[in-house]
Design a protein around this motif. Structure first.
Motif, PDB file in Angstrom:
ATOM      1  N   ILE A  46      55.575  35.973  30.267  1.00 20.87           N
ATOM      2  CA  ILE A  46      55.958  34.620  30.656  1.00 20.87           C
ATOM      3  C   ILE A  46      57.464  34.434  30.503  1.00 20.87           C
ATOM      4  CG2 ILE A  46      53.693  33.723  30.030  1.00 20.87           C
ATOM      5  CD1 ILE A  46      55.001  32.492  27.527  1.00 20.87           C
ATOM      6  N   GLY A  47      57.983  33.419  31.173  1.00 13.28           N
ATOM      7  CA  GLY A  47      59.420  33.150  31.092  1.00 13.28           C
ATOM      8  C   GLY A  47      60.258  34.137  31.873  1.00 13.28           C
ATOM      9  N   ALA A  48      59.727  34.667  32.965  1.00 14.02           N
ATOM     10  CA  ALA A  48      60.475  35.646  33.773  1.00 14.02           C
ATOM     11  C   ALA A  48      61.322  34.923  34.818  1.00 14.02           C
ATOM     12  CB  ALA A  48      59.503  36.620  34.434  1.00 14.02           C
ATOM     13  N   ASP A  49      62.163  34.017  34.344  1.00 14.75           N
ATOM     14  CA  ASP A  49      62.996  33.217  35.249  1.00 14.75           C
ATOM     15  C   ASP A  49      64.433  33.721  35.260  1.00 14.75           C
ATOM     16  OD1 ASP A  49      64.634  31.513  33.139  1.00 14.75           O
ATOM     17  OD2 ASP A  49      62.541  31.493  32.487  1.00 14.75           O
ATOM     18  N   GLU A  50      65.243  33.181  36.146  1.00 20.55           N
ATOM     19  CA  GLU A  50      66.608  33.681  36.350  1.00 20.55           C
ATOM     20  C   GLU A  50      67.519  33.428  35.149  1.00 20.55           C
ATOM     21  OE1 GLU A  50      68.458  31.763  39.629  1.00 20.55           O
ATOM     22  OE2 GLU A  50      68.209  29.732  38.818  1.00 20.55           O
ATOM     23  N   ASN A  51      67.173  32.449  34.292  1.00 16.98           N
ATOM     24  CA  ASN A  51      68.005  32.147  33.128  1.00 16.98           C
ATOM     25  C   ASN A  51      67.645  32.986  31.910  1.00 16.98           C
ATOM     26  OD1 ASN A  51      69.447  30.055  34.479  1.00 16.98           O
ATOM     27  ND2 ASN A  51      67.711  28.675  34.163  1.00 16.98           N
ATOM     28  N   GLN A  70      75.486  48.477  31.620  1.00 21.47           N
ATOM     29  CA  GLN A  70      74.512  48.943  30.623  1.00 21.47           C
ATOM     30  C   GLN A  70      73.646  47.785  30.121  1.00 21.47           C
ATOM     31  OE1 GLN A  70      76.961  50.841  27.674  1.00 21.47           O
ATOM     32  NE2 GLN A  70      77.072  52.784  28.785  1.00 21.47           N
ATOM     33  N   ASP A  71      74.276  46.618  29.948  1.00 21.84           N
ATOM     34  CA  ASP A  71      73.540  45.454  29.455  1.00 21.84           C
ATOM     35  C   ASP A  71      72.498  44.991  30.475  1.00 21.84           C
ATOM     36  OD1 ASP A  71      75.009  45.460  27.143  1.00 21.84           O
ATOM     37  OD2 ASP A  71      76.401  43.896  27.771  1.00 21.84           O
ATOM     38  N   VAL A  72      72.897  44.957  31.740  1.00 21.21           N
ATOM     39  CA  VAL A  72      71.958  44.555  32.787  1.00 21.21           C
ATOM     40  C   VAL A  72      70.781  45.534  32.827  1.00 21.21           C
ATOM     41  CG1 VAL A  72      71.626  44.290  35.277  1.00 21.21           C
ATOM     42  CG2 VAL A  72      73.670  43.341  34.181  1.00 21.21           C
ATOM     43  N   GLN A  73      71.079  46.830  32.687  1.00 21.86           N
ATOM     44  CA  GLN A  73      70.014  47.832  32.716  1.00 21.86           C
ATOM     45  C   GLN A  73      69.079  47.673  31.517  1.00 21.86           C
ATOM     46  OE1 GLN A  73      69.497  49.686  35.345  1.00 21.86           O
ATOM     47  NE2 GLN A  73      67.618  50.498  34.451  1.00 21.86           N
ATOM     48  N   LYS A  74      69.638  47.329  30.360  1.00 23.35           N
ATOM     49  CA  LYS A  74      68.790  47.095  29.178  1.00 23.35           C
ATOM     50  C   LYS A  74      67.809  45.961  29.433  1.00 23.35           C
ATOM     51  CE  LYS A  74      71.831  46.467  26.022  1.00 23.35           C
ATOM     52  NZ  LYS A  74      72.383  46.004  24.743  1.00 23.35           N
ATOM     53  N   GLU A  75      68.286  44.912  30.103  1.00 28.68           N
ATOM     54  CA  GLU A  75      67.415  43.782  30.412  1.00 28.68           C
ATOM     55  C   GLU A  75      66.313  44.200  31.401  1.00 28.68           C
ATOM     56  OE1 GLU A  75      67.876  40.189  29.222  1.00 28.68           O
ATOM     57  OE2 GLU A  75      68.533  41.660  27.742  1.00 28.68           O
ATOM     58  N   ARG A  76      66.674  45.034  32.359  1.00 28.28           N
ATOM     59  CA  ARG A  76      65.666  45.571  33.281  1.00 28.28           C
ATOM     60  C   ARG A  76      64.620  46.375  32.493  1.00 28.28           C
ATOM     61  NH1 ARG A  76      66.251  45.707  38.672  1.00 28.28           N
ATOM     62  NH2 ARG A  76      68.200  45.009  39.647  1.00 28.28           N
ATOM     63  N   CYS A  77      65.097  47.212  31.575  1.00 29.52           N
ATOM     64  CA  CYS A  77      64.195  48.043  30.776  1.00 29.52           C
ATOM     65  C   CYS A  77      63.244  47.189  29.947  1.00 29.52           C
ATOM     66  CB  CYS A  77      64.996  48.964  29.861  1.00 29.52           C
ATOM     67  SG  CYS A  77      65.862  50.303  30.726  1.00 29.52           S
ATOM     68  N   LEU A  78      63.752  46.072  29.419  1.00 28.62           N
ATOM     69  CA  LEU A  78      62.910  45.186  28.619  1.00 28.62           C
ATOM     70  C   LEU A  78      61.724  44.671  29.425  1.00 28.62           C
ATOM     71  CD1 LEU A  78      65.103  42.791  26.431  1.00 28.62           C
ATOM     72  CD2 LEU A  78      63.225  44.242  25.679  1.00 28.62           C
ATOM     73  N   LEU A  79      62.010  44.213  30.638  1.00 26.80           N
ATOM     74  CA  LEU A  79      60.939  43.694  31.490  1.00 26.80           C
ATOM     75  C   LEU A  79      59.965  44.810  31.867  1.00 26.80           C
ATOM     76  CD1 LEU A  79      59.662  41.374  32.999  1.00 26.80           C
ATOM     77  CD2 LEU A  79      61.305  41.733  34.865  1.00 26.80           C
ATOM     78  N   PHE A  80      60.486  45.999  32.117  1.00 27.45           N
ATOM     79  CA  PHE A  80      59.642  47.155  32.429  1.00 27.45           C
ATOM     80  C   PHE A  80      58.746  47.504  31.240  1.00 27.45           C
ATOM     81  CE2 PHE A  80      59.156  51.845  32.194  1.00 27.45           C
ATOM     82  CZ  PHE A  80      58.401  52.050  33.339  1.00 27.45           C
ATOM     83  N   VAL A  81      59.330  47.527  30.048  1.00 26.73           N
ATOM     84  CA  VAL A  81      58.572  47.835  28.835  1.00 26.73           C
ATOM     85  C   VAL A  81      57.445  46.831  28.642  1.00 26.73           C
ATOM     86  CG1 VAL A  81      58.695  47.795  26.310  1.00 26.73           C
ATOM     87  CG2 VAL A  81      60.372  49.099  27.611  1.00 26.73           C
ATOM     88  N   ALA A  82      57.764  45.534  28.781  1.00 25.42           N
ATOM     89  CA  ALA A  82      56.750  44.499  28.593  1.00 25.42           C
ATOM     90  C   ALA A  82      55.619  44.642  29.612  1.00 25.42           C
ATOM     91  CB  ALA A  82      57.391  43.121  28.697  1.00 25.42           C
ATOM     92  N   GLY A  93      60.702  27.413  37.559  1.00 25.96           N
ATOM     93  CA  GLY A  93      61.930  27.285  38.338  1.00 25.96           C
ATOM     94  C   GLY A  93      62.126  28.475  39.246  1.00 25.96           C
ATOM     95  N   SER A  94      63.306  29.102  39.142  1.00 26.84           N
ATOM     96  CA  SER A  94      63.635  30.246  40.005  1.00 26.84           C
ATOM     97  C   SER A  94      63.303  31.560  39.307  1.00 26.84           C
ATOM     98  CB  SER A  94      65.120  30.224  40.375  1.00 26.84           C
ATOM     99  OG  SER A  94      65.433  29.039  41.077  1.00 26.84           O
ATOM    100  N   PRO A  95      62.818  32.550  40.056  1.00 26.65           N
ATOM    101  CA  PRO A  95      62.419  33.819  39.432  1.00 26.65           C
ATOM    102  C   PRO A  95      63.619  34.653  39.013  1.00 26.65           C
ATOM    103  CG  PRO A  95      62.251  33.995  41.812  1.00 26.65           C
ATOM    104  CD  PRO A  95      62.594  32.560  41.521  1.00 26.65           C
ATOM    105  N   SER A  96      63.383  35.561  38.083  1.00 27.74           N
ATOM    106  CA  SER A  96      64.398  36.546  37.708  1.00 27.74           C
ATOM    107  C   SER A  96      64.753  37.388  38.926  1.00 27.74           C
ATOM    108  CB  SER A  96      63.848  37.461  36.608  1.00 27.74           C
ATOM    109  OG  SER A  96      64.632  38.633  36.488  1.00 27.74           O
TER     110      SER A  96
END
Length: 679
Positions: free
Chosen positions: A620-625, A645-657, A671-674
């Motif tokens: 849950i909470g997979a929004d643009e913010n 690297q930071d953006v990729q870490k955030e991508r990895c987090l969503l992938f892991v979840a 609201g708006s999606p990630s």
């Protein structure tokens, strides 16, 4: 075992009763019913209750019977009529194919083949197909293929080893290369000397990743009592070959995508080495991951002496205990560090985040102790070049933080790892096994290297650079750890359905990950043999509506008799996890925040979900913010490399979840999606 674990509890109880009755009956065959018009005459069914039936394979040799599936009555009959079992003549393993579906496909392939002289596998001799394990009965059908897409349509119908061989040939590989592809996914590297096509029991024993053998009612009860746990520590063929290899000549590495069994492989390696008398350290990055390893190890190892030779400790606790032999360490939390970094950045052109990363990734990582060493060091991995004058400013600013910590008698865990490494005078273990290696910091690697003497089976390294969710970017070679020639990549996901993988992998973007051995790491060939429902993505106008949707989804899973503890809820922020857990409780749903040992829906941040797995996951909470989190992203104009690297870490987090889910994935946002979500 995975299918048995998915059955509703009351159905599992009926299965247990039916199997027990079957096992106790003197004339077991009386309980089994033959199926008319079955493609395999050895197939039988067994009554579970009025609605459910079991499908049983009854080999003609010996008294071994194999329960294949438990299904509603009509589905069980359809399954029993359509499947055909055989022994792969090249590999000696048990295989199953959907014979009816293949026969139904044949006329369409014949029509297509009549329109062209081209054959996809026309260049391959029949004898070579047989050498690769292709069933002789299938060769006429295979020789009709004219397009690779037609072969891909047969993936679910064919035995996996045969499909892998055919796909390799269709993609231009020669026979030897195709064999190499097959061997990567199986427990054998050489063909058995003799294969009896009628000896299904021997074939089953050569297929340890598919069949569980039990020798009596007590052993059967033990297996059936913990189906989900048994599945989690169950070795599949390629994992078995890696985990139970007699010896590696030096450090060995196992990589692979989420769900490919890296942790299970590490656990079995620990048991194997301890069983030979070695002192084993099994370590990982976080405390809750270490607790999960402890739990799985208790299921796997029942010999007290062997278990006593395995120590499970996350790397921070390990550092703390080593330093604690000499003095009591004081650990600096965010409440201490954040003000110090703010003060350090004042009057400099650098942000607190930039300075902290320079300290973590360069100074502590390289063990630099003087300004002179820092002025002369390389800064690989950092995106902003610094001249000597700028480095002097940085060194003084970082010195302010180090002095402030020292004045309070505190340190960070990375400082503690450096101190611990200096205090280790001689090796303390015979073998060190590292899980989630991609998140281990360089300072921690130095400690682990010193804890075991260099030599055969010293380090067994398990990780996935595509799941890197912290700031560690390590080169093992720079630490004198060489894994070249002793690396294995696992490609088959045994946890998550292909539908969830197909949705989740694009979350990572297109750039290859940087491996621990300095090579690019891709997910080429990463797939799942299991199939299920597609992930559900839902949009809501606000968070309250989104939480209402979460309650509705969790309740639907519970109504379908999914056990509460097999449901997870993942969020980017801890405060959202608290809010979600509270809302579930208000609606009468038992829920706890991760890590929790209490039986109930498990709710936690994406970081806390690392290493866990559930039948159903709600992200849950997979929004643009929230994804990416602005606080976690370095501004691009400050350091473009750190930003990427930071953006990729955030991508990895969503992938892991997302890949924590076995069967069902539900994703929602307000609201708006990630921007990471598939369009």
């Amino acid at each position: 075992m995975p299918q048995y674990a998915k059955l509703q509890p009351k159905v599992r109880r009926s299965v247990d009763a039916a199997v027990a009755k079957f096992a106790e009956h003197t004339h077991a065959g009386l309980h089994l019913e033959k199926i008319s018009n079955a493609r395999d005459p050895r197939i039988r069914t067994i009554r579970i209750d009025q609605f459910w039936r079991g499908v049983v394979l009854a080999p003609q040799k010996g008294d071994v019977h194999c329960l294949l599936a438990v299904m509603p009555h009509d589905d069980a009959i359809t399954y029993a009529k359509s499947k055909k079992f055989s022994v792969n003549q090249a590999l000696g393993v048990l295989e199953v194919r959907d014979q009816v579906a293949l026969e139904e496909m044949s006329p369409a392939l014949e029509k297509v083949a009549e329109r062209t002289n081209f054959r996809l596998l026309g260049h391959v001799f029949d004898k070579d197909l047989v050498r690769l394990g292709i069933d002789r009965e299938l060769i006429p059908l295979v020789k009709l293929l004219t397009e690779e897409s037609h072969l891909q349509a047969m993936e679910k119908l064919l035995p996996e080893p045969q499909y892998i061989a055919l796909l390799a040939l269709a993609q231009g590989m020669n026979v030897q290369q195709a064999w190499d592809e097959v061997a990567q996914c199986l427990p054998v590297e050489e063909k058995p000397k003799a294969v009896d096509p009628d000896d299904l029991v021997t074939a089953m024993r050569r297929t340890p990743g598919k069949v569980v053998f039990v020798n009596g009612p007590e052993e059967l009860r033990d297996v059936l009592a913990h189906p989900f746990d048994m599945w989690r520590v169950f070795l599949h063929p390629v994992q078995r070959r890696v985990a139970l290899r007699p010896s590696y000549s030096g450090p060995a590495q196992v990589t692979g995508g989420a769900g490919t069994g890296k942790t299970v492989t590490a656990l079995h390696r620990a048991k194997f080495l301890a069983g030979r008398g070695g002192r084993v350290l099994l370590t990982t990055f976080t405390r809750n991951l270490a607790e999960a390893l402890e739990k799985q190890l208790s299921l796997l190892v029942d010999d007290e002496d062997v278990r006593g030779r395995i120590q499970v400790k996350n790397v921070d606790a390990l550092s703390y205990s080593i330093v604690g032999r000499h003095h009591k360490p004081g650990i600096a939390g965010a409440d201490v560090l954040e003000p110090l970094w703010e003060e350090a950045a004042e009057g400099t052109p650098f942000s607190p985040t930039f300075l902290e990363r320079e300290w973590e990734q360069i100074i502590l990582a390289q063990g630099l102790e003087s300004e002179e060493e820092y002025l002369g060091c390389t800064r690989a991995g950092r995106g902003v070049p610094l001249g000597k004058a700028q480095r002097s400013v940085v060194w003084r600013a970082i010195g302010h933080v180090a002095d402030g910590l020292a004045a309070e008698g505190r340190s960070t865990f990375h400082q503690l790892a450096n101190e611990a490494a200096e205090l280790v005078r001689r090796p303390e273990y015979d073998h060190v096994i590292i899980d989630e290696a991609q998140d281990i910091h360089t300072a921690q690697w130095r400690l682990l290297r010193r804890l075991v003497a260099e030599g055969p089976d010293d380090l067994f390294i398990v990780g996935d650079p595509h799941q890197r969710i912290y700031d560690s970017h390590v080169s093992l070679a720079s630490l004198g750890i060489n894994v070249r020639g002793r690396s294995t990549k696992l490609k088959l996901n045994y946890r998550t359905t292909q539908e969830i993988l197909t949705w989740s992998v694009p979350l990572l973007g297109h750039a290859p990950a940087h491996g621990l051995d300095d090579s690019a790491d891709t997910l080429d060939g990463y797939r799942s043999p299991m199939h299920g429902r597609r992930p559900v993505v839902k949009a809501y106008p606000d968070m309250d509506a989104e939480l209402d949707g979460l309650v509705e989804q969790v309740r639907a899973w519970l109504d379908a008799e999914v056990e509460p503890g097999a449901i997870g809820v993942a969020t980017r922020y801890v405060w959202v996890a608290r809010k979600a857990a509270r809302r579930l409780k208000e609606e009468g749903i038992t829920a706890y925040q991760v890590p929790s040992k209490s039986p109930g829906v498990q709710v936690g941040s994406m970081h806390k979900m690392k290493g866990l797995e559930f039948r159903c996951i709600a992200v849950i909470g997979a929004d643009e913010n929230s994804l990416p989190s602005a606080k976690a992203i370095t501004p691009e104009d400050e350091d473009p490399k750190a930003h990427a690297q930071d953006v990729q870490k955030e991508r990895c987090l969503l992938f892991v979840a997302s890949t924590r889910a076995r069967d069902h994935l539900y994703v929602s946002y307000a609201g708006s999606p990630s921007p990471f979500l598939p369009g």
